[in-house]
Design an enzyme around this catalytic site. Structure first.
Site, PDB file in Angstrom:
ATOM      1  N   HIS A   1       0.846  -1.185   0.000  1.00 22.34           N
ATOM      2  CA  HIS A   1       0.000   0.000   0.000  1.00 22.34           C
ATOM      3  C   HIS A   1       0.885   1.239   0.000  1.00 22.34           C
ATOM      4  O   HIS A   1       1.770   1.387   0.824  1.00 22.34           O
ATOM      5  CB  HIS A   1      -0.965   0.012   1.189  1.00 22.34           C
ATOM      6  CG  HIS A   1      -0.297  -0.093   2.527  1.00 22.34           C
ATOM      7  ND1 HIS A   1       0.343  -1.241   2.960  1.00 22.34           N
ATOM      8  CD2 HIS A   1      -0.173   0.809   3.531  1.00 22.34           C
ATOM      9  CE1 HIS A   1       0.830  -1.046   4.171  1.00 22.34           C
ATOM     10  NE2 HIS A   1       0.539   0.192   4.542  1.00 22.34           N
TER      11      HIS A   1
ATOM     12  N   TYR B   1       4.727   3.477  13.641  1.00 22.54           N
ATOM     13  CA  TYR B   1       4.991   4.317  12.475  1.00 22.54           C
ATOM     14  C   TYR B   1       4.502   5.736  12.710  1.00 22.54           C
ATOM     15  O   TYR B   1       3.528   5.978  13.409  1.00 22.54           O
ATOM     16  CB  TYR B   1       4.384   3.726  11.200  1.00 22.54           C
ATOM     17  CG  TYR B   1       2.893   3.539  11.218  1.00 22.54           C
ATOM     18  CD1 TYR B   1       2.045   4.478  10.628  1.00 22.54           C
ATOM     19  CD2 TYR B   1       2.314   2.414  11.816  1.00 22.54           C
ATOM     20  CE1 TYR B   1       0.671   4.299  10.637  1.00 22.54           C
ATOM     21  CE2 TYR B   1       0.945   2.236  11.819  1.00 22.54           C
ATOM     22  CZ  TYR B   1       0.134   3.178  11.232  1.00 22.54           C
ATOM     23  OH  TYR B   1      -1.225   3.006  11.241  1.00 22.54           O
TER      24      TYR B   1
END
Length: 187
Positions: free
Chosen positions: A70, A132
Site C-alpha cells: 500500500h 509508524y
C-alpha cells in the site's frame, strides 16, 4: 539507564528516497533505552528535513500476519518495538524506478523512511508491535488516495518467508491489482 545516548546511521537503497536506518540502544543491568525517533539526529544522517511528524500509531500483529503493498499519500517512518518482520517496498512513483523492489528485515535495532508513493508491505515473523509516524493525518477519506498492489503478483518475485497460502491476510489484500494494472503515481 546511563546518560549515554543512542545513534542513527543511514543506508540508501535502490529506491530513491527509501532510507534504512540502524538504531543503537543503551543497555545496562536494568534493561535498555532506545530513541526510536530523534529528528535532529535523523536529519543529520539523511532523513528529509521537511519530514515533520504529525501522527504516530502503533499496531500489534501476530506471527504470520502479512500486510499487502500500500502506497500512501504521505511519508512514513517505520520501526518495530519487539519481534521481527520481513518487509518489502515497491516504488509506484512515475519514473525510472517504477516497479523497483527493496526487501529488508525489520528488527528493533533498525528503522525505515518510506517516501510518499512507495508502497510498503510486511510479514510478521513473530508477534510484534509496529510503530509508524507520518507527516499527514490519516482520515477515512485518505484511504481513497492509497494505491494498492497484490503482494502475490508473480511479476514481483518477492520471496515471502512464510508462504502466502499459510500467512494471515485480509480479504482486501488478496484481491488488489497486479503491478501491470496500476498507473504510476504522479506526486
Amino acid at each position: 539507564m546511563s546518560s549515554a545516548t543512542t545513534s542513527f546511521t543511514a543506508t540508501t537503497t535502490e529506491i530513491p528516497g527509501l532510507l534504512l536506518f540502524d538504531v543503537s540502544r543503551v543497555d545496562d543491568g536494568r534493561g535498555w533505552f532506545q530513541e526510536k525517533f530523534h529528528r535532529e539526529k535523523l536529519v543529520s544522517v539523511g532523513l528529509p528535513e521537511e519530514f515533520n511528524v504529525v501522527q504516530s500509531s502503533v499496531a500489534f500483529n501476530v506471527e504470520g500476519s502479512t500486510r499487502g503493498f500500500h502506497a500512501e499519500p504521505w511519508d512514513k517512518y517505520i520501526s518495530i518495538i519487539d519481534g521481527n518482520a520481513f518487509a518489502a517496498y515497491l516504488d509506484l512513483r512515475a519514473g525510472d524506478s517504477f516497479g523497483k523492489i527493496v526487501t529488508t528485515e525489520l528488527r528493533p535495532d533498525n528503522a525505515v523512511f518510506v517516501p510518499a508513493g512507495v508502497a510498503n508491505s510486511y510479514q510478521c515473523l513473530s508477534a510484534l508491535h509496529y510503530l509508524y509516524s507520518v507527516n499527514k493525518h490519516w482520515t477515512p477519506d485518505a484511504y481513497e488516495l492509497y494505491t494498492f498492489v497484490n503482494l502475490a503478483d508473480p511479476d514481483l518475485d518477492v520471496e515471502w518467508p512464510i508462504p502466502l497460502t499459510e500467512a494471515i491476510l485480509s480479504d482486501k489484500d488478496r484481491v488488489h491489482p497486479r503491478l501491470r494494472d496500476v498507473a504510476p503515481i504522479s506526486l
